[in-house]
Design an enzyme around this catalytic site. Sequence first.
Site, PDB file in Angstrom:
ATOM      1  N   ASP A 309       0.881  -1.066   0.065  1.00 14.75           N
ATOM      2  CA  ASP A 309       0.072  -0.087   0.011  1.00 14.75           C
ATOM      3  C   ASP A 309       0.982   1.200  -0.034  1.00 14.75           C
ATOM      4  O   ASP A 309       2.009   1.280   0.714  1.00 14.75           O
ATOM      5  CB  ASP A 309      -0.901  -0.129   1.076  1.00 14.75           C
ATOM      6  CG  ASP A 309      -1.843   1.302   1.130  1.00 14.75           C
ATOM      7  OD1 ASP A 309      -2.850   1.326   0.281  1.00 14.75           O
ATOM      8  OD2 ASP A 309      -1.951   1.840   2.311  1.00 14.75           O
ATOM      9  N   THR A 383     -18.257   8.805  -2.705  1.00 11.57           N
ATOM     10  CA  THR A 383     -18.134  10.039  -3.497  1.00 11.57           C
ATOM     11  C   THR A 383     -16.613  10.482  -3.611  1.00 11.57           C
ATOM     12  O   THR A 383     -16.470  11.332  -4.400  1.00 11.57           O
ATOM     13  CB  THR A 383     -18.824  11.369  -3.034  1.00 11.57           C
ATOM     14  OG1 THR A 383     -18.157  11.502  -1.431  1.00 11.57           O
ATOM     15  CG2 THR A 383     -20.383  11.009  -2.593  1.00 11.57           C
TER      16      THR A 383
END
Length: 683
Positions: A309, A383
């Site tokens: 990551d 979003t």
Amino acid sequence: MEKSGLFISKELFFQSLIGSFTKLSPGKAFSNPVMASVWVGTVLLLLQIIYHSFLGRYIQFDVTILLWLILTLVFANFAEALAEGRGKARADSLKKTRSSGSAKKVKSENDKEFTIVSSSELKIGDLVYVEAGEMIPGDGDVIVGIASVDESAITGESAPVIRESGGDRSAVTGGTKVLSDFLYIKITASAGESFLDKMISLIEGASRNKTPNEIALGILLASLTFLFGLAVLSLVPIADFVSKETGYHWNLSFSIWLSLFVCLIPTTIAALLSAIGISGMERLIRYNVVAKSGKAVEAAGDINVLLLDKTGTITLGNREARAFYAAPGVREEELADASQLSSLSDETPEGRSIVILAKQKFAIRERNLQDLDVRWIPFSATTRMSGVEIYNDGKLTKNIRKGSIDSIRKFVESKDGTIPKEVTAKSEEVARKGSTPILVADGKTILGLVELKDIVKGGLKERFTYMRRMGIRTVMITGDNPLTAAAIAAEAGVDDFIAEATPERKLERIREEQSKGYLVAMIGDGTNDAPALAQSDVGVAMNTGTQTAREAGNMIDLDSNPSKLIEIVEIGKQLLMTRGALTTFSIANDVAKYFAILPALFSPLSPLNVMRLSSPESAVLSAVIFNALIIPALIPLALRGVKYEPKSADSALARNVFLYGGGGILLPFLGIKLIDFILTGVF
């Protein structure tokens, strides 16, 4: 912290020696089938000696054999006890930090009123307040505040670390100490189930479960013991036949037969097998990595693909706002003001850095929003935006959003707005140099973008190059757009990257690699990394990460250093190589001993007695002594491991076969002859 070497304190030596004798009990002895057969033979020989002593028969030779067989068992137990003791010494140092102190329990975040309770009474979900100079009473996540924390009791490193709310550096561990400022912490583990408690139980090698490879090798050794036992039993009728046909009496007493059996079966590797596994986990501990299972350590030795990551792993984790780039017709100060407004409720390090940059560049300070109707828009993974809506007399006056390029584009297009070409070009320029462009809009109007700079951790590029030599392909995972991801991947030196990744995409990539037969390691620190950490063959969670990530991984890096995988892989390869090398040595060693002493015992084979051992009794006793002494001689190698060097598997196999196979054949001839010289008084 000691990373290498085999320093053994006097206290550890005597504790292991005592443990060697306690492990002679039947319950302990029968956990190892090979050594159990030696234990049974030793008990039977003891009974025979007692019986013969009552009959007045000669027992001196049998007693000597008995003593060396007992030492064989003790040396085997000592190897295991020493490996366990080294791990327990680390566990004991951790236990000293685990104490039941007091805690300031509060009802809500930012609450100044607290109740003093015992830390052992804390439950999951409780909120506590910790000030500078106080110990953190239990594992938890920081929900308010930022402070430097001394974690030396856990990691062994003296430098303090920063723990703060928001982001992936919010997890704290009970028993560590707050050095500055204050923290409000939400408890995530009840007493007795903390990370420290789990670490202690994992480090104590006595409770270690055997790995699949270790179990398989144990079955093989037990099978070889059975087959070699049959081979030695076949000597009994052969001795009778020789006596009848040639008149030569071959003395195959029980003590001699037992000596042949013990010298032939794979006692060396059986004695060291458990110590090899325990020491592999203990070596990880010296590098501040805790493995939850030996299986994970073994798997690390065969890793083909490493997924990392980006945020907090390849980069420092805290992206910093570096610059404001206003859209055409918009003043930079106006952009900074809107960016700060949308970040006031953002507790992430990135949000705070935007607030600070606006203050530094334009002296924009806190404003009074109490007279306005303010509605904060929290960040959503769906979003990928956050922001603020400000109403005045019920009328929407500001509708600010900040977020990724795509998310803001969808937002403004839904209001019939567009992104100016100049802003798009600037965002691509920012992305190409490795920064993250964050767009800011007020309704359908694009105000500009904020540059967030990722800082790549030092020394990673060289470490990734070394991994490539080890045959490991590195893949960076990030939620950034492809341009930003490509720039950071190039700076860090990884082989591949996945941009705009979701937890589902991470899982999909891991499964793709595994379906091709590759073993996959995953390094992560966030809650969104947990599914991938659980799916991977080796999941390494950063200690600075969230509690969820630490639970999902099967290894925890206490230093939170992603390049630590090099040491993890090397130790895994060492474990596999050491087990293979000592198995090769043991089998070659045992077969060589067999052919070294048989000619001395059996007159028709005397032309093959190249060592010219002085007598059959001396030959048997020399072999038994050598068989016992070779075990402690190999303990340092079992604990340290065979040295790993990046090279092809064929080259490593050829080297080990030559060194340990050839050495296993030659060493018994030299050792047995030397002991024979000593026994017969030549020296």
